[in-house]
Motif scaffolding. Structure first.
Motif, PDB file in Angstrom:
ATOM      1  N   LEU A   1       0.859  -1.161  -0.082  1.00 44.51           N
ATOM      2  CA  LEU A   1      -0.089   0.087   0.141  1.00 44.51           C
ATOM      3  C   LEU A   1       0.787   1.335   0.011  1.00 44.51           C
ATOM      4  CD1 LEU A   1      -2.565  -1.248   2.478  1.00 44.51           C
ATOM      5  CD2 LEU A   1      -2.865  -1.373   0.030  1.00 44.51           C
ATOM      6  N   ASN A   2       0.446   2.317  -0.778  1.00 41.47           N
ATOM      7  CA  ASN A   2       1.228   3.669  -0.726  1.00 41.47           C
ATOM      8  C   ASN A   2       1.242   4.362   0.701  1.00 41.47           C
ATOM      9  OD1 ASN A   2      -0.946   5.551  -0.619  1.00 41.47           O
ATOM     10  ND2 ASN A   2      -1.365   4.996  -2.542  1.00 41.47           N
ATOM     11  N   GLU A   3       1.847   5.174   0.817  1.00 36.31           N
ATOM     12  CA  GLU A   3       1.839   5.700   2.342  1.00 36.31           C
ATOM     13  C   GLU A   3       0.623   6.480   2.698  1.00 36.31           C
ATOM     14  OE1 GLU A   3       4.279   5.335   4.417  1.00 36.31           O
ATOM     15  OE2 GLU A   3       5.514   4.138   2.984  1.00 36.31           O
ATOM     16  N   LYS A   4      -0.173   6.982   1.772  1.00 40.57           N
ATOM     17  CA  LYS A   4      -1.554   7.703   1.919  1.00 40.57           C
ATOM     18  C   LYS A   4      -2.331   6.836   2.370  1.00 40.57           C
ATOM     19  CE  LYS A   4      -0.316  11.776  -0.810  1.00 40.57           C
ATOM     20  NZ  LYS A   4      -0.558  12.413  -2.110  1.00 40.57           N
ATOM     21  N   ALA A   5      -2.521   5.677   1.550  1.00 38.87           N
ATOM     22  CA  ALA A   5      -3.293   4.252   1.926  1.00 38.87           C
ATOM     23  C   ALA A   5      -2.975   3.896   3.255  1.00 38.87           C
ATOM     24  CB  ALA A   5      -3.264   3.404   0.860  1.00 38.87           C
ATOM     25  N   VAL A   6      -1.914   3.652   3.732  1.00 39.39           N
ATOM     26  CA  VAL A   6      -1.384   3.434   4.684  1.00 39.39           C
ATOM     27  C   VAL A   6      -1.793   4.038   6.043  1.00 39.39           C
ATOM     28  CG1 VAL A   6       0.557   2.794   6.541  1.00 39.39           C
ATOM     29  CG2 VAL A   6       0.689   1.698   4.202  1.00 39.39           C
ATOM     30  N   ALA A   7      -1.759   5.453   5.994  1.00 37.08           N
ATOM     31  CA  ALA A   7      -2.242   6.406   6.876  1.00 37.08           C
ATOM     32  C   ALA A   7      -3.751   6.544   6.881  1.00 37.08           C
ATOM     33  CB  ALA A   7      -1.599   7.654   6.470  1.00 37.08           C
ATOM     34  N   GLY A   8      -4.467   6.114   5.853  1.00 39.17           N
ATOM     35  CA  GLY A   8      -5.832   6.358   6.045  1.00 39.17           C
ATOM     36  C   GLY A   8      -6.351   5.117   6.600  1.00 39.17           C
ATOM     37  N   VAL A   9      -6.023   3.798   6.449  1.00 39.64           N
ATOM     38  CA  VAL A   9      -6.126   2.780   7.516  1.00 39.64           C
ATOM     39  C   VAL A   9      -5.875   3.036   8.786  1.00 39.64           C
ATOM     40  CG1 VAL A   9      -5.870   0.325   7.788  1.00 39.64           C
ATOM     41  CG2 VAL A   9      -5.985   1.077   5.475  1.00 39.64           C
ATOM     42  N   MET A  10      -4.595   3.518   9.006  1.00 41.72           N
ATOM     43  CA  MET A  10      -4.313   3.751  10.435  1.00 41.72           C
ATOM     44  C   MET A  10      -5.384   4.800  11.247  1.00 41.72           C
ATOM     45  SD  MET A  10      -0.084   3.654  10.063  1.00 41.72           S
ATOM     46  CE  MET A  10       0.243   3.924  11.598  1.00 41.72           C
ATOM     47  N   GLY A  11      -5.563   5.800  10.579  1.00 38.31           N
ATOM     48  CA  GLY A  11      -6.585   6.792  10.927  1.00 38.31           C
ATOM     49  C   GLY A  11      -7.795   6.230  11.378  1.00 38.31           C
ATOM     50  N   ASN A  12      -8.137   5.312  10.585  1.00 40.09           N
ATOM     51  CA  ASN A  12      -9.487   4.602  11.152  1.00 40.09           C
ATOM     52  C   ASN A  12      -9.251   3.750  12.275  1.00 40.09           C
ATOM     53  OD1 ASN A  12     -12.220   4.581   9.346  1.00 40.09           O
ATOM     54  ND2 ASN A  12     -10.178   4.901   8.032  1.00 40.09           N
ATOM     55  N   ILE A  13      -8.074   3.001  12.267  1.00 40.33           N
ATOM     56  CA  ILE A  13      -7.932   2.081  13.555  1.00 40.33           C
ATOM     57  C   ILE A  13      -7.796   3.198  14.663  1.00 40.33           C
ATOM     58  CG2 ILE A  13      -6.164   0.837  14.460  1.00 40.33           C
ATOM     59  CD1 ILE A  13      -5.412  -0.435  11.875  1.00 40.33           C
ATOM     60  N   GLN A  14      -6.914   4.365  14.663  1.00 39.97           N
ATOM     61  CA  GLN A  14      -7.291   5.145  15.769  1.00 39.97           C
ATOM     62  C   GLN A  14      -8.549   5.601  16.377  1.00 39.97           C
ATOM     63  OE1 GLN A  14      -4.145   6.219  17.394  1.00 39.97           O
ATOM     64  NE2 GLN A  14      -5.926   7.217  18.620  1.00 39.97           N
ATOM     65  N   GLN A  15      -9.301   5.665  15.353  1.00 43.60           N
ATOM     66  CA  GLN A  15     -10.688   5.979  15.858  1.00 43.60           C
ATOM     67  C   GLN A  15     -11.493   4.691  16.286  1.00 43.60           C
ATOM     68  OE1 GLN A  15     -12.238   8.911  16.198  1.00 43.60           O
ATOM     69  NE2 GLN A  15     -14.118   7.811  16.967  1.00 43.60           N
ATOM     70  N   GLU A  16     -11.228   3.679  15.733  1.00 40.43           N
ATOM     71  CA  GLU A  16     -11.944   2.465  16.202  1.00 40.43           C
ATOM     72  C   GLU A  16     -11.570   1.909  17.502  1.00 40.43           C
ATOM     73  OE1 GLU A  16     -14.617   0.849  14.600  1.00 40.43           O
ATOM     74  OE2 GLU A  16     -14.715   2.491  13.325  1.00 40.43           O
ATOM     75  N   SER A  17     -10.352   1.878  17.539  1.00 35.47           N
ATOM     76  CA  SER A  17      -9.577   1.130  18.754  1.00 35.47           C
ATOM     77  C   SER A  17      -8.424   1.694  19.712  1.00 35.47           C
ATOM     78  CB  SER A  17      -9.299  -0.384  18.590  1.00 35.47           C
ATOM     79  OG  SER A  17      -8.150  -0.463  17.599  1.00 35.47           O
ATOM     80  N   SER A  18      -7.999   2.761  19.019  1.00 36.32           N
ATOM     81  CA  SER A  18      -6.883   3.434  19.490  1.00 36.32           C
ATOM     82  C   SER A  18      -5.652   2.210  19.564  1.00 36.32           C
ATOM     83  CB  SER A  18      -6.901   4.029  21.163  1.00 36.32           C
ATOM     84  OG  SER A  18      -7.910   4.872  20.982  1.00 36.32           O
ATOM     85  N   PHE A  19      -5.525   1.544  18.515  1.00 34.77           N
ATOM     86  CA  PHE A  19      -4.451   0.422  18.315  1.00 34.77           C
ATOM     87  C   PHE A  19      -4.401  -0.672  19.415  1.00 34.77           C
ATOM     88  CE2 PHE A  19      -3.499   3.680  15.113  1.00 34.77           C
ATOM     89  CZ  PHE A  19      -2.890   3.002  14.154  1.00 34.77           C
ATOM     90  N   ASP A  20      -5.617  -0.754  20.012  1.00 34.78           N
ATOM     91  CA  ASP A  20      -5.635  -1.588  21.196  1.00 34.78           C
ATOM     92  C   ASP A  20      -6.273  -2.909  20.575  1.00 34.78           C
ATOM     93  OD1 ASP A  20      -6.094  -3.541  23.230  1.00 34.78           O
ATOM     94  OD2 ASP A  20      -7.340  -1.789  24.501  1.00 34.78           O
ATOM     95  N   PRO A  21      -5.569  -4.149  20.261  1.00 31.40           N
ATOM     96  CA  PRO A  21      -6.249  -5.162  19.694  1.00 31.40           C
ATOM     97  C   PRO A  21      -7.239  -6.035  20.530  1.00 31.40           C
ATOM     98  CG  PRO A  21      -3.875  -5.671  20.254  1.00 31.40           C
ATOM     99  CD  PRO A  21      -3.949  -4.421  20.408  1.00 31.40           C
ATOM    100  N   THR A  22      -7.119  -5.536  22.029  1.00 28.97           N
ATOM    101  CA  THR A  22      -8.216  -6.261  22.643  1.00 28.97           C
ATOM    102  C   THR A  22      -9.213  -5.194  23.182  1.00 28.97           C
ATOM    103  OG1 THR A  22      -7.119  -5.343  24.745  1.00 28.97           O
ATOM    104  CG2 THR A  22      -6.441  -7.646  23.903  1.00 28.97           C
ATOM    105  N   ALA A  23      -9.523  -4.161  22.292  1.00 26.43           N
ATOM    106  CA  ALA A  23     -10.566  -3.252  22.673  1.00 26.43           C
ATOM    107  C   ALA A  23     -11.926  -3.778  22.221  1.00 26.43           C
ATOM    108  CB  ALA A  23     -10.285  -2.002  21.703  1.00 26.43           C
TER     109      ALA A  23
END
Length: 138
Positions: free
Chosen positions: A16-38
């Protein structure tokens, strides 16, 4: 290695290009704050991407089939990629599309195709994506 670094490396490794990577990461931040047990106390949604219902059950079954735990970050990322190659092919197309000009546009498209939150906290998702993109560099 932090969960953020693990996610970044995984997505970059998938091409994935850097903008796509960041787009997914922005969603993960909102969804779970990068906590896989959230876990969402109200809905029961679980994990980095807050899987719910039949998709959460599929994550559970996937983890069992590979002898892992569904809270394992690598299992979740592998399942995410499995979804992109099966039931969520539309999202993979979105992420591989190079027509989006900003990380925020990728975040918006990812929310619509994969998260399907009805636009919940869309501005935050886009803002997080831009912040991650700026930290990744060009």
């Amino acid at each position: 290695m932090s969960v953020v670094d693990t996610v970044r490396n995984f997505l970059q490794g998938k091409g994935l290009n850097e903008k796509a990577v960041a787009g997914v990461m922005g969603n993960i931040q909102q969804e779970s704050s990068f906590d896989p047990t959230a876990t969402n106390a109200k809905s029961g949604a679980f994990g980095l991407f807050q899987w719910l219902g039949s998709r959460k059950t599929s994550l559970e079954n996937y983890a069992k089939n590979i002898g892992s735990d569904m809270s394992n970050v690598n299992t979740q990322l592998d399942f995410f990629w499995h979804e992109l190659n099966t039931t969520e092919k539309k999202t993979k197309t979105v992420l591989l599309d190079n027509d989006y000009e900003t990380a925020g546009e990728y975040a918006k498209a990812f929310e619509k195709s994969f998260e399907r939150s009805g636009g919940s906290a869309l501005e935050k998702r886009m803002e997080y994506a831009e912040n991650y993109y700026n930290s990744l560099g060009d």
